[in-house]
Design a protein around this motif. Structure first.
Motif, PDB file in Angstrom:
ATOM      1  N   PRO A  34       0.833  -1.209   0.000  1.00 17.55           N
ATOM      2  CA  PRO A  34       0.000   0.000   0.000  1.00 17.55           C
ATOM      3  C   PRO A  34       0.868   1.260   0.000  1.00 17.55           C
ATOM      4  N   LEU A  35       0.357   2.315  -0.629  1.00 19.10           N
ATOM      5  CA  LEU A  35       1.056   3.593  -0.617  1.00 19.10           C
ATOM      6  C   LEU A  35       0.987   4.218   0.771  1.00 19.10           C
ATOM      7  N   ALA A  36       2.028   4.943   1.111  1.00 19.74           N
ATOM      8  CA  ALA A  36       2.059   5.628   2.406  1.00 19.74           C
ATOM      9  C   ALA A  36       0.992   6.720   2.421  1.00 19.74           C
ATOM     10  N   GLY A  37       0.107   6.653   3.387  1.00 19.62           N
ATOM     11  CA  GLY A  37      -0.994   7.607   3.442  1.00 19.62           C
ATOM     12  C   GLY A  37      -0.546   9.034   3.639  1.00 19.62           C
ATOM     13  N   ALA A  38       0.600   9.252   4.316  1.00 17.18           N
ATOM     14  CA  ALA A  38       1.070  10.616   4.547  1.00 17.18           C
ATOM     15  C   ALA A  38       1.531  11.280   3.259  1.00 17.18           C
ATOM     16  N   LEU A  39       2.147  10.500   2.366  1.00 15.20           N
ATOM     17  CA  LEU A  39       2.639  11.052   1.103  1.00 15.20           C
ATOM     18  C   LEU A  39       1.571  11.061   0.025  1.00 15.20           C
ATOM     19  N   PHE A  40       0.719  10.041   0.026  1.00 14.52           N
ATOM     20  CA  PHE A  40      -0.317   9.922  -1.002  1.00 14.52           C
ATOM     21  C   PHE A  40      -1.669   9.715  -0.323  1.00 14.52           C
ATOM     22  N   PRO A  41      -2.233  10.785   0.220  1.00 11.05           N
ATOM     23  CA  PRO A  41      -3.537  10.633   0.888  1.00 11.05           C
ATOM     24  C   PRO A  41      -4.628  10.277  -0.111  1.00 11.05           C
ATOM     25  N   PRO A  42      -5.679   9.593   0.335  1.00  8.56           N
ATOM     26  CA  PRO A  42      -6.786   9.255  -0.571  1.00  8.56           C
ATOM     27  C   PRO A  42      -7.401  10.519  -1.173  1.00  8.56           C
ATOM     28  N   LYS A  43      -7.747  10.426  -2.461  1.00  6.66           N
ATOM     29  CA  LYS A  43      -8.338  11.576  -3.139  1.00  6.66           C
ATOM     30  C   LYS A  43      -9.286  11.080  -4.202  1.00  6.66           C
ATOM     31  N   LEU A  44     -10.054  12.015  -4.743  1.00  8.65           N
ATOM     32  CA  LEU A  44     -10.988  11.671  -5.803  1.00  8.65           C
ATOM     33  C   LEU A  44     -10.238  11.332  -7.083  1.00  8.65           C
ATOM     34  N   THR A  45     -10.803  10.414  -7.851  1.00  9.91           N
ATOM     35  CA  THR A  45     -10.199  10.010  -9.134  1.00  9.91           C
ATOM     36  C   THR A  45     -11.253  10.156 -10.229  1.00  9.91           C
ATOM     37  N   SER A 100       7.173  11.769  -8.824  1.00  9.06           N
ATOM     38  CA  SER A 100       5.913  11.179  -8.378  1.00  9.06           C
ATOM     39  C   SER A 100       4.793  11.822  -9.182  1.00  9.06           C
ATOM     40  N   SER A 101       3.613  11.239  -9.074  1.00  9.83           N
ATOM     41  CA  SER A 101       2.462  11.822  -9.768  1.00  9.83           C
ATOM     42  C   SER A 101       2.085  13.175  -9.165  1.00  9.83           C
ATOM     43  N   ILE A 102       2.435  13.409  -7.915  1.00  7.48           N
ATOM     44  CA  ILE A 102       2.159  14.708  -7.299  1.00  7.48           C
ATOM     45  C   ILE A 102       3.004  15.789  -7.961  1.00  7.48           C
ATOM     46  N   ASP A 103       4.288  15.484  -8.247  1.00  5.90           N
ATOM     47  CA  ASP A 103       5.128  16.432  -8.983  1.00  5.90           C
ATOM     48  C   ASP A 103       4.528  16.736 -10.348  1.00  5.90           C
ATOM     49  N   LEU A 104       4.027  15.709 -11.008  1.00  7.76           N
ATOM     50  CA  LEU A 104       3.413  15.907 -12.322  1.00  7.76           C
ATOM     51  C   LEU A 104       2.179  16.797 -12.231  1.00  7.76           C
ATOM     52  N   GLU A 105       1.315  16.535 -11.264  1.00  7.32           N
ATOM     53  CA  GLU A 105       0.104  17.343 -11.122  1.00  7.32           C
ATOM     54  C   GLU A 105       0.436  18.805 -10.833  1.00  7.32           C
ATOM     55  N   ASN A 106       1.433  19.038  -9.993  1.00  2.43           N
ATOM     56  CA  ASN A 106       1.829  20.415  -9.699  1.00  2.43           C
ATOM     57  C   ASN A 106       2.367  21.117 -10.932  1.00  2.43           C
ATOM     58  N   TYR A 107       3.153  20.402 -11.730  1.00  2.00           N
ATOM     59  CA  TYR A 107       3.693  21.005 -12.948  1.00  2.00           C
ATOM     60  C   TYR A 107       2.585  21.322 -13.938  1.00  2.00           C
ATOM     61  N   LEU A 108       1.653  20.399 -14.110  1.00  2.00           N
ATOM     62  CA  LEU A 108       0.571  20.620 -15.065  1.00  2.00           C
ATOM     63  C   LEU A 108      -0.305  21.810 -14.664  1.00  2.00           C
ATOM     64  N   SER A 109      -0.549  21.969 -13.382  1.00  2.00           N
ATOM     65  CA  SER A 109      -1.404  23.067 -12.939  1.00  2.00           C
ATOM     66  C   SER A 109      -0.718  24.424 -13.081  1.00  2.00           C
ATOM     67  N   LYS A 110       0.613  24.462 -12.937  1.00  2.00           N
ATOM     68  CA  LYS A 110       1.335  25.729 -13.011  1.00  2.00           C
ATOM     69  C   LYS A 110       1.653  26.144 -14.443  1.00  2.00           C
ATOM     70  N   SER A 111       1.824  25.183 -15.326  1.00  2.00           N
ATOM     71  CA  SER A 111       2.259  25.487 -16.689  1.00  2.00           C
ATOM     72  C   SER A 111       1.127  25.455 -17.696  1.00  2.00           C
ATOM     73  N   THR A 127      -1.829   4.012 -12.340  1.00  2.15           N
ATOM     74  CA  THR A 127      -3.113   4.662 -12.095  1.00  2.15           C
ATOM     75  C   THR A 127      -2.992   6.150 -11.828  1.00  2.15           C
ATOM     76  N   ASN A 128      -2.083   6.557 -10.946  1.00  2.00           N
ATOM     77  CA  ASN A 128      -1.987   7.967 -10.576  1.00  2.00           C
ATOM     78  C   ASN A 128      -1.517   8.834 -11.737  1.00  2.00           C
ATOM     79  N   TYR A 129      -0.627   8.310 -12.570  1.00  2.00           N
ATOM     80  CA  TYR A 129      -0.153   9.073 -13.725  1.00  2.00           C
ATOM     81  C   TYR A 129      -1.230   9.147 -14.804  1.00  2.00           C
ATOM     82  N   VAL A 130      -1.968   8.069 -14.998  1.00  2.00           N
ATOM     83  CA  VAL A 130      -3.079   8.095 -15.950  1.00  2.00           C
ATOM     84  C   VAL A 130      -4.128   9.103 -15.503  1.00  2.00           C
ATOM     85  N   GLU A 131      -4.391   9.139 -14.219  1.00  2.00           N
ATOM     86  CA  GLU A 131      -5.342  10.111 -13.669  1.00  2.00           C
ATOM     87  C   GLU A 131      -4.875  11.536 -13.935  1.00  2.00           C
TER      88      GLU A 131
END
Length: 526
Positions: A34-45, A100-111, A127-131
């Motif tokens: 399982p992914l570490a909940g502190a780094l990858f908390p559950p979120k909507l997909t 990580s997919s979090i880095d990707l999401e941050n980049y996409l939102s800023k650029s 899954t997270n990158y496809v999302e």
């Protein structure tokens, strides 16, 4: 989730064929943490939810994708992709890897509103990158679904891999190419036993590894049917975004499906290297102008793409039409290497069949009838036919690639456009080896017929000897039976001389009849 009621073990496992459902090898591979909940908390997909709703509404071609995204969700497999972006608008391209997919999401939102040309490269379907990519760019789910599996046939009654009609495809902005990768694999278990079931790498994709069983034709080469997919869009500010989806490498361990237990059997790989050094480097400019040029790493398509895009500007894409150019060249290079492997394998079969009539000792003396040199064909006929089947499948992949790239096959390679010659030439070569493999099968079957005919001749010769023995002994037995009734005809009596006088003429008459009657019958037939 993927059905795990019973593991499907191949076409011979007819019971499992009925209940395999939407089966995938990673359902039985070692399960992720399982992914570490502190780094990858559950979120909507929302994007994964869209795929789910489309599956329910009748898009059966998305069910394998839905199962894989749900299987990896919340586990380490949802994050095991590699991803980077190449910003190509500046004079010097800039690569930014995402850890990580979090880095990707941050980049996409800023650029999102920055006017730049960006080429994203993603390895594996997680899954997270496809999302992240799917939600931001509104990518059609079929883009991921087509890339997920490279099967020859499917067993599910509910899920399919049927693609959209060619007339409905989105021009050159979205496509997916199939290619063959040939690799030498060495390890403590390779070449020592034959595994009749499938070999798989531990990835999120369905990628079957094919190796020749140990024996006469074992070469240590593993072939993997892979895909590379491309998606692009043009922005209102004149820039563009493109995404290249590629396969991960095989890794240090592959898995054999276990017939006797629920868990697969791991096979460690001690060494792997591309077949004959890999595809030919097409970056001739750097090769001639520097002594420190080392060429692409050839460790994975992901690494090679980044390497080439960071090289000289002469091969760097500026326009959207040029974005997939380096990808196409690398894939064509893989195909050329695989064609060389196919040529070698088919030529070895041709030579073996050609030499199979010869069965001579070291001094050149014939030790047995020539057909005995063909007996190996009975054991190797499956291998010979499997190559015919494989080359036919490769030819079909090549034809599909021409359709994906909107290339009309000309009458000859020289008539093709310059940018299309590579793919037309590959198709031409595969067509040639498909014909040669069919000829090998026909020759092998013909030689096996020769074996049976020789065996029939031997059986007829044995029958003839038995008939001759019967011809010799039957008159003697008949005469002895008649004269053994008693009286003066018994051995030592006065009229025993009658026995040879009667038996010898009867024997000679029998031999004459055996020799003359068949010829007389043949004469009457004529």
């Amino acid at each position: 989730m993927v059905s795990t009621k019973r593991m499907y073990r191949g076409p011979h496992d007819l019971d499992s064929l009925q209940i395999a459902d939407e089966w995938a090898p990673n359902a039985s591979l070692p399960q992720p943490n399982p992914l570490a909940g502190a780094l990858f908390p559950p979120k909507l997909t929302p994007y994964v939810d869209i795929v789910e709703r489309l599956c329910v509404s009748g898009h059966t071609e998305l069910r394998y994708l839905r199962n894989e995204l749900r299987r990896a969700q919340g586990t380490s497999h949802a994050e095991r992709s590699r991803a980077s972006v190449l910003e190509l608008s500046a004079a010097q391209p800039l690569q930014k890897p995402f850890h990580s997919s979090i880095d990707l999401e941050n980049y996409l939102s800023k650029s999102a509103n920055e006017p730049q040309n960006r080429l994203y490269i993603l390895e594996d379907i997680s899954t997270n990158y496809v999302e992240a990519f799917g939600s931001h760019f509104s990518i059609e789910p079929s883009f991921w679904a087509r890339h997920l599996r490279t099967t020859n046939w499917e067993t599910s009654k509910n899920a399919s891999r049927v693609t959209a009609l060619p007339s409905l495809r989105n021009g050159g902005h979205v496509w997916s190419l199939v290619y063959l990768e040939a690799t030498y694999l060495e390890g403590p278990s390779f070449g020592k036993f034959y595994c009749p079931t499938s070999l798989f790498a531990d990835t999120n994709l369905y990628r079957q590894i094919t190796m020749i069983k140990p024996g006469r034709f074992y070469d240590g080469v593993a072939t993997v049917c892979r895909r590379a997919s491309f998606w692009s869009r043009t922005k209102s500010d004149g820039g563009w975004d493109a995404l290249i989806l590629v396969d991960p490498p095989i890794g240090d361990t592959i898995y054999v499906h276990n017939k006797t237990g629920p868990l697969p059997i791991p096979l460690s790989i001690a060494k792997q290297m591309p077949y004959q050094g890999g595809y030919t480097d097409f970056n001739v400019f750097n090769y001639k102008t520097t002594t420190r040029y080392t060429g692409p790493p050839r460790t994975s398509l992901y690494d090679d793409l980044i390497y080439y895009h960071l090289q000289d500007q002469s091969i760097r894409p500026i326009q959207l039409e040029d974005a997939p150019l380096l990808l196409k060249r690398i894939l064509a290079g893989h195909w050329m290497t695989s064609v060389a492997y196919i040529e070698t394998s088919v030529s070895v079969l041709e030579f073996a069949v050609e030499q199979s009539r010869e069965n001579r000792s070291g001094d050149g003396a014939n030790q047995s009838p020539s057909y005995r040199g063909l007996q190996w064909l009975e054991e190797q006929l499956f291998h010979i036919y499997s190559w015919k089947r494989r080359v036919s499948r490769y030819l079909d992949w090549s034809a599909c690639n021409l359709l994906e790239l909107s290339i009309s096959e000309p009458g000859h390679v020289d008539f093709a456009k310059p940018e299309e010659k590579d793919w037309v030439f590959i198709k031409y070569r595969l067509d040639l080896y498909e014909k040669r493999s069919r000829d090998v099968v026909s020759s092998a079957v013909g030689l096996l017929s020769l074996i049976e005919s020789h065996k029939s001749v031997e059986e007829a010769e044995s029958t003839r000897i038995i008939a001759l023995l019967g011809t010799f002994y039957l008159p003697l037995s008949l005469t002895a039976g008649i004269l053994s009734m008693g009286g003066n005809f018994i051995p030592g009596a006065g009229q025993f001389w009658v026995f040879p006088v009667v038996a010898v003429p009867l024997t000679l008459l029998s031999f004459l009849l055996v020799a003359w009657v068949p010829k007389y019958i043949q004469k009457l037939k004529k």
